[in-house]
Design a protein around this motif. Structure first.
Motif, mmCIF file in Angstrom:
data_model
loop_
_atom_site.group_PDB
_atom_site.id
_atom_site.type_symbol
_atom_site.label_atom_id
_atom_site.label_comp_id
_atom_site.label_asym_id
_atom_site.label_seq_id
_atom_site.Cartn_x
_atom_site.Cartn_y
_atom_site.Cartn_z
ATOM 1 N N GLN A 53 -0.384 9.341 -5.004
ATOM 2 C CA GLN A 53 -0.387 10.673 -4.399
ATOM 3 C C GLN A 53 0.498 11.661 -5.164
ATOM 4 O O GLN A 53 0.327 12.871 -5.037
ATOM 5 N N SER A 59 -9.231 5.688 3.725
ATOM 6 C CA SER A 59 -8.142 5.391 4.671
ATOM 7 C C SER A 59 -8.210 3.957 5.190
ATOM 8 O O SER A 59 -7.185 3.284 5.315
ATOM 9 N N GLU A 60 -9.417 3.506 5.481
ATOM 10 C CA GLU A 60 -9.582 2.136 5.971
ATOM 11 C C GLU A 60 -9.185 1.116 4.905
ATOM 12 O O GLU A 60 -8.471 0.147 5.185
ATOM 13 N N GLU A 106 0.463 4.063 -2.799
ATOM 14 C CA GLU A 106 0.130 5.410 -2.334
ATOM 15 C C GLU A 106 1.138 6.437 -2.841
ATOM 16 O O GLU A 106 0.765 7.533 -3.253
ATOM 17 N N LYS A 140 -11.285 8.444 -4.240
ATOM 18 C CA LYS A 140 -11.226 8.615 -2.790
ATOM 19 C C LYS A 140 -12.649 8.707 -2.268
ATOM 20 O O LYS A 140 -13.407 9.584 -2.652
ATOM 21 N N LYS A 168 -7.217 1.641 2.304
ATOM 22 C CA LYS A 168 -5.785 1.784 2.038
ATOM 23 C C LYS A 168 -4.969 1.014 3.073
ATOM 24 O O LYS A 168 -3.985 0.362 2.718
ATOM 25 N N SER A 169 -5.382 1.046 4.335
ATOM 26 C CA SER A 169 -4.644 0.334 5.378
ATOM 27 C C SER A 169 -4.669 -1.176 5.147
ATOM 28 O O SER A 169 -3.780 -1.896 5.600
ATOM 29 N N ASN A 179 0.826 -1.203 0.000
ATOM 30 C CA ASN A 179 0.000 0.000 0.000
ATOM 31 C C ASN A 179 0.862 1.256 0.000
ATOM 32 O O ASN A 179 0.472 2.276 -0.581
#
Length: 85
Positions: A11, A41-42, A7, A36, A44-45, A3
């Motif tokens: 990004q 965020s969840e 990212e 997005k 991506k983790s 990840n």
């Protein structure tokens, strides 16, 4: 890919406007756009990514319908680059 690797590439470009060439281990390559959402965020983790395929991008840009996206596991991605439009 991890990840963090994904990212870093995503990004570096504007997430909602860049189209990427995405290669996978066990399936054909696609062109798509990372989106997005509230759970970005969840996901991506967990190395999961919402991607709208190239054929659905115009409709997504008009409607912002997240149902046009599919969730892909980042561990299946082998190569990621910005697509030349």
């Amino acid at each position: 890919m991890t990840n963090d690797q994904i990212e870093k590439i995503v990004q570096a470009k504007n997430l909602e406007t860049s189209t990427f060439q995405i290669s996978f281990r066990a399936r054909n390559s696609i062109q798509g756009m990372f989106i997005k959402t509230a759970d970005f965020s969840e996901l991506k983790s967990k190395n999961l990514w919402r991607i709208v395929s190239e054929s659905s991008i115009p409709e997504y840009k008009k409607s912002k319908d997240t149902n046009l996206a599919r969730i892909f596991n980042g561990t299946e991605i082998t190569r990621l680059s910005v697509a030349s439009n």
